[in-house]
Design a protein around this motif. Structure first.
Motif, mmCIF file in Angstrom:
data_model
loop_
_atom_site.group_PDB
_atom_site.id
_atom_site.type_symbol
_atom_site.label_atom_id
_atom_site.label_comp_id
_atom_site.label_asym_id
_atom_site.label_seq_id
_atom_site.Cartn_x
_atom_site.Cartn_y
_atom_site.Cartn_z
ATOM 1 N N PRO A 158 -5.239 -14.450 32.247
ATOM 2 C CA PRO A 158 -3.957 -14.005 31.693
ATOM 3 C C PRO A 158 -3.943 -12.502 31.413
ATOM 4 C CG PRO A 158 -4.720 -15.992 30.573
ATOM 5 C CD PRO A 158 -5.847 -15.530 31.438
ATOM 6 N N GLU A 159 -2.800 -11.881 31.653
ATOM 7 C CA GLU A 159 -2.649 -10.480 31.303
ATOM 8 C C GLU A 159 -2.549 -10.358 29.777
ATOM 9 O OE1 GLU A 159 0.523 -8.630 33.395
ATOM 10 O OE2 GLU A 159 -0.281 -9.132 35.386
ATOM 11 N N PRO A 160 -3.180 -9.348 29.202
ATOM 12 C CA PRO A 160 -3.231 -9.234 27.736
ATOM 13 C C PRO A 160 -1.960 -8.629 27.147
ATOM 14 C CG PRO A 160 -4.514 -7.486 28.742
ATOM 15 C CD PRO A 160 -4.029 -8.352 29.866
ATOM 16 N N ALA A 200 -4.750 -21.383 29.885
ATOM 17 C CA ALA A 200 -4.981 -21.163 31.309
ATOM 18 C C ALA A 200 -6.222 -21.896 31.808
ATOM 19 C CB ALA A 200 -5.122 -19.668 31.581
ATOM 20 N N GLY A 201 -6.852 -22.684 30.947
ATOM 21 C CA GLY A 201 -7.991 -23.498 31.374
ATOM 22 C C GLY A 201 -9.351 -22.932 31.037
ATOM 23 N N PHE A 202 -9.412 -21.862 30.252
ATOM 24 C CA PHE A 202 -10.693 -21.287 29.853
ATOM 25 C C PHE A 202 -11.231 -22.020 28.628
ATOM 26 C CE2 PHE A 202 -9.057 -18.017 32.536
ATOM 27 C CZ PHE A 202 -10.166 -17.342 33.035
ATOM 28 N N GLU A 203 -12.556 -22.136 28.558
ATOM 29 C CA GLU A 203 -13.211 -22.799 27.434
ATOM 30 C C GLU A 203 -14.057 -21.806 26.659
ATOM 31 O OE1 GLU A 203 -15.449 -26.096 28.843
ATOM 32 O OE2 GLU A 203 -13.689 -27.202 29.567
ATOM 33 N N LEU A 204 -14.052 -21.966 25.326
ATOM 34 C CA LEU A 204 -14.822 -21.094 24.455
ATOM 35 C C LEU A 204 -16.313 -21.376 24.634
ATOM 36 C CD1 LEU A 204 -14.811 -19.025 22.076
ATOM 37 C CD2 LEU A 204 -14.828 -21.010 20.538
ATOM 38 N N GLU A 205 -17.093 -20.315 24.878
ATOM 39 C CA GLU A 205 -18.537 -20.436 25.042
ATOM 40 C C GLU A 205 -19.321 -19.791 23.917
ATOM 41 O OE1 GLU A 205 -19.971 -19.073 28.882
ATOM 42 O OE2 GLU A 205 -20.309 -21.183 29.371
ATOM 43 N N SER A 206 -18.770 -18.737 23.325
ATOM 44 C CA SER A 206 -19.502 -18.035 22.270
ATOM 45 C C SER A 206 -18.521 -17.394 21.314
ATOM 46 C CB SER A 206 -20.423 -16.964 22.867
ATOM 47 O OG SER A 206 -19.665 -15.970 23.546
ATOM 48 N N GLU A 207 -18.989 -17.166 20.094
ATOM 49 C CA GLU A 207 -18.140 -16.542 19.074
ATOM 50 C C GLU A 207 -19.030 -15.791 18.096
ATOM 51 O OE1 GLU A 207 -14.313 -17.743 16.266
ATOM 52 O OE2 GLU A 207 -15.553 -19.307 17.192
ATOM 53 N N PHE A 208 -18.637 -14.598 17.746
ATOM 54 C CA PHE A 208 -19.417 -13.784 16.819
ATOM 55 C C PHE A 208 -18.462 -13.031 15.907
ATOM 56 C CE2 PHE A 208 -21.292 -9.660 15.684
ATOM 57 C CZ PHE A 208 -22.436 -10.089 15.036
ATOM 58 N N ARG A 212 -15.249 -13.074 21.086
ATOM 59 C CA ARG A 212 -15.250 -14.427 21.631
ATOM 60 C C ARG A 212 -15.462 -14.360 23.134
ATOM 61 N NH1 ARG A 212 -9.804 -16.717 18.473
ATOM 62 N NH2 ARG A 212 -10.455 -16.001 16.388
ATOM 63 N N GLY A 213 -16.217 -15.341 23.654
ATOM 64 C CA GLY A 213 -16.480 -15.396 25.076
ATOM 65 C C GLY A 213 -15.957 -16.690 25.675
ATOM 66 N N TYR A 214 -15.295 -16.589 26.833
ATOM 67 C CA TYR A 214 -14.683 -17.737 27.496
ATOM 68 C C TYR A 214 -15.089 -17.789 28.961
ATOM 69 C CZ TYR A 214 -11.526 -18.526 23.529
ATOM 70 O OH TYR A 214 -11.014 -18.802 22.282
ATOM 71 N N THR A 215 -14.991 -18.991 29.556
ATOM 72 C CA THR A 215 -15.229 -19.127 30.988
ATOM 73 C C THR A 215 -14.375 -20.253 31.554
ATOM 74 O OG1 THR A 215 -16.935 -19.398 32.692
ATOM 75 C CG2 THR A 215 -17.125 -20.772 30.720
ATOM 76 N N ASN A 216 -14.038 -20.130 32.836
ATOM 77 C CA ASN A 216 -13.391 -21.242 33.543
ATOM 78 C C ASN A 216 -14.228 -21.661 34.745
ATOM 79 O OD1 ASN A 216 -12.971 -19.202 35.402
ATOM 80 N ND2 ASN A 216 -10.771 -19.589 35.662
ATOM 81 N N GLY A 217 -15.497 -21.216 34.775
ATOM 82 C CA GLY A 217 -16.385 -21.541 35.881
ATOM 83 C C GLY A 217 -16.344 -20.529 37.006
ATOM 84 N N THR A 218 -15.263 -19.783 37.108
ATOM 85 C CA THR A 218 -15.134 -18.735 38.115
ATOM 86 C C THR A 218 -15.237 -17.361 37.481
ATOM 87 O OG1 THR A 218 -13.700 -20.146 39.471
ATOM 88 C CG2 THR A 218 -13.650 -17.780 39.930
#
Length: 208
Positions: free
Chosen positions: A120-122, A162-170, A178-184
């Motif tokens: 997504p555009e910010p 948009a289908g991204f999942e949270l992987e990390s948070e600080f 926060r870090g996210y990924t959708n596998g791509t």
């Protein structure tokens, strides 16, 4: 490409310094030569009289840059990197190209043209600087700008939609990441409080 790019960055930064100091004559040449040598460049031969540009010769390779900021760097293996430094300050940017990929960075208020459509555009980000990198099948982007207080929650909600999942948070004082990924794509979002203002950094890079 990584080793060649590191030489490119070091020599290019040095050459930009030379352009700013050409009026200082021989003292500028000696100072820049010593700077490059101190960074592991070995013996350095610097010439400020190459058709209004710069020529730098080191033990690890050579670089030439013309008066318009167009440069060519050749390392000890004959690998070549070329690009342009905005020596006039019109866009305060730099581009580097090689056979393997490219890197560009500038003070732009727009997202890079190659920004991935899946990310997504910010909205709500007043962009200050952008950079983009490609290297074979790998791509990366960084966008920095000023934001309002609700930006982190709003943008990460858009990532999740948009289908991204949270992987990390600080979380720390005056900083949330926060870090996210959708596998791509992996997306990192960091917001830093600076007095009455807040600045956000968004990094996007190819998932391994």
């Amino acid at each position: 490409m990584a080793r060649t790019r590191s030489h490119a960055c070091a020599l290019t930064i040095a050459a930009v310094g030379v352009f700013a100091l050409t009026a200082c004559g021989d003292s500028a040449e000696n100072g820049i030569e010593q700077l490059i040598e101190s960074q592991g460049g070995g013996d350095v031969d610097l010439d400020l009289d190459t058709d209004g540009g710069v020529s730098i010769q080191t033990e690890d390779g050579a670089m030439t840059m013309d008066e318009d900021g167009n440069f060519v760097i050749t390392d000890e293996n004959g690998d070549v990197v070329s690009g342009n430094v905005d020596v006039d300050g019109d866009g305060d940017g730099i581009t580097i190209e090689s056979e393997d990929g490219s890197f560009s960075s500038d003070q732009s208020t727009e997202l890079p043209d190659s920004w991935p459509g899946e990310v997504p555009e910010p909205d709500g980000l007043a962009i200050l600087t952008t950079s983009a990198m490609t290297d074979g099948d790998t791509a990366g982007f960084e966008v920095i700008g000023e934001v309002g207080g609700d930006f982190l929650d709003e943008y990460t909600s858009a990532l999740e939609a948009a289908g991204f999942e949270l992987e990390s948070e600080f979380t720390a004082e005056a900083m949330d990441e926060r870090g996210y990924t959708n596998g791509t794509w992996n997306v990192g979002v960091g917001v830093f409080e600076t007095g009455d203002n807040a600045q956000a950094t968004i990094t996007v890079f190819t998932s391994e």
